[in-house]
Design a protein around this motif. Structure first.
Motif, PDB file in Angstrom:
ATOM      1  N   LYS A   1      42.136   7.326  65.075  1.00 49.80           N
ATOM      2  CA  LYS A   1      42.810   8.251  64.164  1.00 49.80           C
ATOM      3  C   LYS A   1      43.699   7.521  63.164  1.00 49.80           C
ATOM      4  CE  LYS A   1      45.577  12.475  64.059  1.00 49.80           C
ATOM      5  NZ  LYS A   1      46.237  13.528  64.869  1.00 49.80           N
ATOM      6  N   LYS A   2      44.441   6.516  63.635  1.00 50.09           N
ATOM      7  CA  LYS A   2      45.327   5.799  62.717  1.00 50.09           C
ATOM      8  C   LYS A   2      44.512   5.024  61.690  1.00 50.09           C
ATOM      9  CE  LYS A   2      48.563   2.034  62.250  1.00 50.09           C
ATOM     10  NZ  LYS A   2      49.261   0.920  62.890  1.00 50.09           N
ATOM     11  N   GLN A   3      43.452   4.335  62.160  1.00 46.25           N
ATOM     12  CA  GLN A   3      42.632   3.577  61.220  1.00 46.25           C
ATOM     13  C   GLN A   3      41.913   4.489  60.232  1.00 46.25           C
ATOM     14  OE1 GLN A   3      42.505   0.478  60.588  1.00 46.25           O
ATOM     15  NE2 GLN A   3      43.845  -0.206  62.241  1.00 46.25           N
ATOM     16  N   LYS A   4      41.548   5.685  60.686  1.00 48.32           N
ATOM     17  CA  LYS A   4      40.933   6.655  59.788  1.00 48.32           C
ATOM     18  C   LYS A   4      41.909   7.048  58.680  1.00 48.32           C
ATOM     19  CE  LYS A   4      38.607  10.017  61.705  1.00 48.32           C
ATOM     20  NZ  LYS A   4      37.201   9.762  61.287  1.00 48.32           N
ATOM     21  N   GLU A   5      43.170   7.312  59.068  1.00 49.58           N
ATOM     22  CA  GLU A   5      44.165   7.693  58.074  1.00 49.58           C
ATOM     23  C   GLU A   5      44.426   6.555  57.093  1.00 49.58           C
ATOM     24  OE1 GLU A   5      48.678   9.575  57.696  1.00 49.58           O
ATOM     25  OE2 GLU A   5      47.966   8.864  59.642  1.00 49.58           O
ATOM     26  N   LEU A   6      44.556   5.329  57.612  1.00 46.75           N
ATOM     27  CA  LEU A   6      44.761   4.179  56.737  1.00 46.75           C
ATOM     28  C   LEU A   6      43.567   3.990  55.802  1.00 46.75           C
ATOM     29  CD1 LEU A   6      46.330   1.614  59.224  1.00 46.75           C
ATOM     30  CD2 LEU A   6      47.412   2.505  57.157  1.00 46.75           C
ATOM     31  N   GLY A   7      42.363   4.187  56.331  1.00 45.80           N
ATOM     32  CA  GLY A   7      41.164   4.052  55.516  1.00 45.80           C
ATOM     33  C   GLY A   7      41.109   5.074  54.399  1.00 45.80           C
ATOM     34  N   MET A   8      41.541   6.299  54.687  1.00 49.94           N
ATOM     35  CA  MET A   8      41.568   7.328  53.655  1.00 49.94           C
ATOM     36  C   MET A   8      42.598   6.994  52.586  1.00 49.94           C
ATOM     37  SD  MET A   8      41.090  10.794  55.905  1.00 49.94           S
ATOM     38  CE  MET A   8      41.090  11.868  54.476  1.00 49.94           C
ATOM     39  N   TRP A   9      43.769   6.533  53.007  1.00 50.54           N
ATOM     40  CA  TRP A   9      44.789   6.133  52.041  1.00 50.54           C
ATOM     41  C   TRP A   9      44.261   5.005  51.156  1.00 50.54           C
ATOM     42  CZ3 TRP A   9      48.702   8.225  49.901  1.00 50.54           C
ATOM     43  CH2 TRP A   9      49.506   9.137  50.587  1.00 50.54           C
ATOM     44  N   ASN A  10      43.613   4.027  51.787  1.00 52.75           N
ATOM     45  CA  ASN A  10      43.115   2.887  51.035  1.00 52.75           C
ATOM     46  C   ASN A  10      42.027   3.316  50.053  1.00 52.75           C
ATOM     47  OD1 ASN A  10      43.330   0.149  50.474  1.00 52.75           O
ATOM     48  ND2 ASN A  10      41.796  -0.453  51.988  1.00 52.75           N
ATOM     49  N   GLN A  11      41.171   4.216  50.478  1.00 57.20           N
ATOM     50  CA  GLN A  11      40.112   4.724  49.611  1.00 57.20           C
ATOM     51  C   GLN A  11      40.693   5.428  48.386  1.00 57.20           C
ATOM     52  OE1 GLN A  11      37.596   7.815  51.355  1.00 57.20           O
ATOM     53  NE2 GLN A  11      35.791   6.700  50.631  1.00 57.20           N
ATOM     54  N   VAL A  12      41.693   6.275  48.607  1.00 49.55           N
ATOM     55  CA  VAL A  12      42.302   7.000  47.495  1.00 49.55           C
ATOM     56  C   VAL A  12      43.079   6.049  46.587  1.00 49.55           C
ATOM     57  CG1 VAL A  12      43.994   8.770  46.880  1.00 49.55           C
ATOM     58  CG2 VAL A  12      42.384   9.190  48.730  1.00 49.55           C
ATOM     59  N   ARG A  13      43.788   5.088  47.179  1.00 52.10           N
ATOM     60  CA  ARG A  13      44.521   4.097  46.380  1.00 52.10           C
ATOM     61  C   ARG A  13      43.577   3.376  45.419  1.00 52.10           C
ATOM     62  NH1 ARG A  13      48.742   0.653  48.025  1.00 52.10           N
ATOM     63  NH2 ARG A  13      47.238  -1.022  48.222  1.00 52.10           N
ATOM     64  N   LEU A  14      42.447   2.925  45.954  1.00 55.43           N
ATOM     65  CA  LEU A  14      41.505   2.168  45.136  1.00 55.43           C
ATOM     66  C   LEU A  14      40.823   3.054  44.103  1.00 55.43           C
ATOM     67  CD1 LEU A  14      39.898  -0.067  47.911  1.00 55.43           C
ATOM     68  CD2 LEU A  14      41.397  -0.830  46.066  1.00 55.43           C
ATOM     69  N   ALA A  15      40.378   4.246  44.522  1.00 55.27           N
ATOM     70  CA  ALA A  15      39.661   5.137  43.596  1.00 55.27           C
ATOM     71  C   ALA A  15      40.574   5.617  42.477  1.00 55.27           C
ATOM     72  CB  ALA A  15      39.081   6.325  44.360  1.00 55.27           C
ATOM     73  N   ASN A  16      41.806   6.010  42.817  1.00 61.59           N
ATOM     74  CA  ASN A  16      42.737   6.509  41.805  1.00 61.59           C
ATOM     75  C   ASN A  16      43.284   5.396  40.927  1.00 61.59           C
ATOM     76  OD1 ASN A  16      42.746   9.305  42.031  1.00 61.59           O
ATOM     77  ND2 ASN A  16      44.243   9.302  43.682  1.00 61.59           N
ATOM     78  N   GLY A  17      43.445   4.214  41.505  1.00 63.18           N
ATOM     79  CA  GLY A  17      44.044   3.123  40.751  1.00 63.18           C
ATOM     80  C   GLY A  17      43.054   2.328  39.923  1.00 63.18           C
ATOM     81  N   MET A  18      41.760   2.613  40.108  1.00 71.28           N
ATOM     82  CA  MET A  18      40.733   1.815  39.444  1.00 71.28           C
ATOM     83  C   MET A  18      40.906   1.790  37.928  1.00 71.28           C
ATOM     84  SD  MET A  18      38.238   0.029  40.749  1.00 71.28           S
ATOM     85  CE  MET A  18      37.835   0.849  42.283  1.00 71.28           C
ATOM     86  N   ARG A  19      41.108   2.956  37.312  1.00 66.31           N
ATOM     87  CA  ARG A  19      41.216   3.008  35.860  1.00 66.31           C
ATOM     88  C   ARG A  19      42.513   2.349  35.378  1.00 66.31           C
ATOM     89  NH1 ARG A  19      38.755   5.414  31.954  1.00 66.31           N
ATOM     90  NH2 ARG A  19      37.500   6.647  33.378  1.00 66.31           N
TER      91      ARG A  19
END
Length: 378
Positions: free
Chosen positions: A306-324
């Protein structure tokens, strides 16, 4: 950088510990944590959630990846986290938002503020709720380089009311209201006249990649600004996204993204690959007992834990939103790329970040450096 295949040298999270009391993470003589939990590296792809039928925890909902919906969902995670620690973001969020209104629409403003808060939340989750790992026994004077919104500095000031905590940044976007022991100033650590005043117990630098002209010079100044035995803690992500479960395609846009930023770093003189070089730089600056802890963090919700899932989701959003924001200006200004080429790479990179079938992860490095005790015998 430690061997990716060795889970003992690459813990995906650390056991609970009390940094404030000085126990810190359990560091062995070799410079690596002696215990870890919820490891990513020892698992096979079959042991994780099937990306096509991901078992998203009910607290996140079951929608397919959507930047806005996941951002909104993770926002509640930030709020819960802050309330658990005695206060919520909204107490000074309004002040912080005024510094961003000049360049963001309302919706983008909300996302920008969330991601600035979320970055702090993300790193604090990685560190098991701790603000730093350095086993500092007492804090009287603290410096936060590149403080950004000032969230880390304000949290340290709250936890250590007898310490003076100074955050410095080029942008005055910090709140006007702070604890009396938290102060902010505008300064440029790249300016040759910049110096670090003496007798700091702790100097903190988080995600300065791509913003430092001369790391060795800055770190030498930090060395001179610490008390004997004082600590500097540097926290940086490795910009490389990789997978231990399958080979990535030859035209992997994540690899192309790394090459773009390697070229930008060469053009500007400000590297984005600090994470893999900091240990060597600090040893050369005079620091002793250099310790490095590397956390492999998933990109996406594929881990079962569960913790790694939450961290993975945060990391995914950080990268996707920050890409531009992270890519567009630098590709145009430093490399002379055209809009069509920029848009194509951003779109392909976002698609790769959002593809949980790749079982990708990103290494996050926390490096702890203690200043040596020095004596002048002449």
């Amino acid at each position: 950088m430690a061997d990716q295949k060795d889970p003992e040298r690459n813990p995906s999270s650390i056991a609970n510990h009390d940094v404030a009391s000085g126990s810190g993470p359990q560091i062995s003589e070799s410079g690596h944590p002696s215990s870890s939990v919820n490891q990513l590296e020892g698992d096979t792809a079959e042991e994780h959630d099937s990306p096509g039928h991901a078992e998203i925890d009910s607290s996140y909902g079951d929608a397919e990846f959507d930047t806005n919906s996941i951002t909104d969902t993770l926002a509640s995670s930030v709020k819960r986290f802050r309330e658990e620690h005695g206060r919520t973001y909204h107490s000074y969020g309004g002040e912080r938002s005024t510094g961003l209104k000049a360049f963001a629409s309302n919706r983008h403003l909300e996302i920008s503020i969330l991601m600035l808060r979320g970055s702090h939340h993300f790193w604090t989750l990685i560190l098991e709720g701790k603000l730093f790992l350095a086993p500092v026994k007492s804090l009287q004077k603290v410096l936060d380089l590149g403080t950004g919104t000032g969230i880390w500095a304000m949290d340290v000031a709250d936890q250590y009311p007898s310490a003076v905590v100074k955050g410095m940044d080029l942008s005055p976007i910090q709140p006007l209201w702070t604890a009396p022991n938290a102060v902010f100033e505008v300064d440029d650590y790249n300016h040759t006249a910049f110096d670090v005043s003496p007798n700091h117990d702790l100097i903190h630098a988080r995600e300065l990649l791509g913003s430092v002209l001369d790391w060795p010079r800055l770190l030498r100044k930090c060395f001179n600004g610490l008390t004997p035995g004082g600590w500097i803690e540097c926290v940086e992500p490795d910009i490389k996204v990789t997978s231990n479960h399958m080979p990535l395609p030859a035209d992997d846009p994540n690899a192309q993204w790394v090459e773009v930023f390697r070229e930008v770093g060469q053009q500007t003189g400000m590297t984005f690959e600090a994470a893999v070089r900091l240990k060597d730089w600090l040893e050369k600056a005079g620091f002793e007992n250099v310790e490095e802890v590397v956390f492999p963090i998933a990109v996406g919700s594929w881990p079962r834990d569960k913790k790694q899932k939450e961290l993975g989701m945060w990391n995914q959003v950080r990268l996707a939103n920050g890409m531009r924001d992270f890519t567009e200006r630098r590709m145009r200004n430093s490399l002379g790329k055209q809009d069509v080429e920029i848009e194509a790479l951003i779109a392909r990179s976002r698609a790769a970040v959002q593809d949980s079938n790749l079982y990708t992860h990103q290494n996050m490095s926390v490096s702890l450096f203690s200043k040596a005790f020095t004596y002048n015998l002449t």
